[in-house]
Design an enzyme around this catalytic site. Structure first.
Site, short mmCIF file in Angstrom:
data_model
loop_
_atom_site.label_atom_id
_atom_site.label_comp_id
_atom_site.label_asym_id
_atom_site.label_seq_id
_atom_site.Cartn_x
_atom_site.Cartn_y
_atom_site.Cartn_z
N HIS A 101 -5.97 -7.16 -6.56
CA HIS A 101 -6.43 -6.30 -7.66
C HIS A 101 -5.67 -4.98 -7.66
CE1 HIS A 101 -8.60 -4.91 -4.15
NE2 HIS A 101 -8.81 -3.76 -4.77
N ASP A 103 -6.90 -1.04 -8.21
CA ASP A 103 -8.22 -0.42 -8.13
C ASP A 103 -8.76 0.00 -9.50
OD1 ASP A 103 -8.58 -0.74 -5.43
OD2 ASP A 103 -7.64 1.18 -4.92
N HIS A 259 -3.11 -5.15 -4.54
CA HIS A 259 -3.35 -5.22 -3.09
C HIS A 259 -4.56 -6.09 -2.81
CE1 HIS A 259 -5.97 -1.90 -4.35
NE2 HIS A 259 -6.72 -2.18 -3.30
N ARG A 274 -12.17 5.54 2.34
CA ARG A 274 -11.33 5.42 1.15
C ARG A 274 -11.59 6.55 0.17
NH1 ARG A 274 -10.30 0.97 -3.36
NH2 ARG A 274 -11.15 2.59 -4.66
C1 SIN Z 1 -9.53 -1.92 -1.09
O1 SIN Z 1 -9.32 -2.77 -1.93
O2 SIN Z 1 -9.49 -0.74 -1.34
C2 SIN Z 1 -9.80 -2.33 0.34
C3 SIN Z 1 -8.56 -2.62 1.07
C4 SIN Z 1 -8.81 -2.91 2.53
O3 SIN Z 1 -9.96 -2.88 2.99
O4 SIN Z 1 -7.85 -3.18 3.23
#
Ligand code: SIN
Length: 285
Positions: A101, A103, A259, A274
């Site tokens: 995806h 974000d 990602h 995050r």
């Molecule tokens: C995310 O999609 O922000 C999570 C990525 C992760 O946990 O590595």
């Protein structure tokens, strides 16, 4: 103090490791080097950082306005931070970010950058993958590029909406996600190919989590081409992979990358903090 970071590319399409940088209170020249590295490599991995939650939020602010993202629980003491957490006893469940995806691509102005800072990790597993959507676009035939350039796609916050997975579906309880929320059904139109506001390069901008169908077409009609794009967009040669260590800070550009987090560490705890930088309305070619 002047810093001279060394930047080591990790894969041809995207990703670079940055060493010799201290992001707890970076100078403007360090920030400029980091922004340049991001423009060049799309995702950078800054090793051996020591960031308090407040310092991470402050660093995030240096990239632009901090975005408090919807549908995901924030830390009580630091509402700009999400704890990306899966506990050791949460087995055989999906995890946050476990499908390719970009974000929050369902927002009118999806995020530019995301910062993810590793605190506790499994001994093995829990890597994250990124895929360059510049590389994905550039590898398409001129005919397919011409077809896609004028298209727009409908994006929704599907996992959180009334058409999303049943609230009972097993998902990591530690992340705290809204489910079955009618506001998440809202449809937003974004170009299928977007022009990056910094580099001017074209990138594919669809993903299998939030992109539902093409404008003016049904889901059924859209599915074959979307499925092709989802597979094409994540080809191994467009990607790079990070094996995290505590203190690694990944910073990535959602405008030109997909990602996903690998959910291969049942029985171990994984915790990262995050933060997100607000972006702009995507612009097509
Ligand atoms: C995310 O999609 O922000 C999570 C990525 C992760 O946990 O590595």
């Amino acid at each position: 103090m002047t810093q001279h970071p060394s930047i080591r590319p990790l894969a041809p399409a995207c990703g670079a490791e940055v060493v010799g940088i201290d992001l707890a209170d970076p100078s403007e020249s360090t920030m400029a080097q980091l922004r340049d590295a991001l423009a060049q490599h799309a995702v950078v991995f800054c090793l051996d950082q020591h960031l308090s939650p407040a310092q991470q939020v402050e660093l995030t602010r240096r990239f632009g306005q901090v975005l408090r993202v919807p549908y995901i629980r924030h830390l009580d003491a630091h509402p700009d931070i999400i704890a990306v957490l899966k506990e050791a006893d949460e087995r055989k469940i999906s995890t946050f970010g476990g499908t390719w995806h970009s974000d929050f691509s369902f927002l009118d102005e999806p995020p530019s950058y995301t910062l993810l800072y590793a605190l506790e990790l499994p001994a093995l597993g829990g890597d994250t993958l990124w895929a360059s959507q510049y590389a994905a676009y550039e590898a398409l035939s001129p005919g397919m590029q011409r077809l896609l350039d004028p298209l727009r796609a409908i994006q929704t916050a599907w996992p959180h909406g009334t058409r999303g997975p049943a609230p009972s579906t097993a998902v990591s309880r530690s992340i705290g996600m809204a489910r079955n929320d009618p506001s998440a059904d809202r449809e937003v139109l974004h170009p299928v190919v977007r022009v990056h506001p910094v580099t001017g390069r074209k990138a594919l901008f669809v993903n299998p989590v939030y992109s539902q169908r093409f404008e003016g077409m049904s889901e059924e009609e859209s599915r074959p081409l979307l499925q092709f794009l989802f597979q094409h967009a994540t080809r191994a040669e467009f990607s790079c992979r990070l094996r995290w260590a505590p203190g690694t800070l990944a910073i990535w550009d959602n405008r030109c990358l997909l990602h996903m987090a690998l959910n291969d560490y049942d029985g171990s705890r994984r915790l990262l903090h995050r933060t997100t930088v607000a972006g702009e309305r995507p612009v097509g070619p």
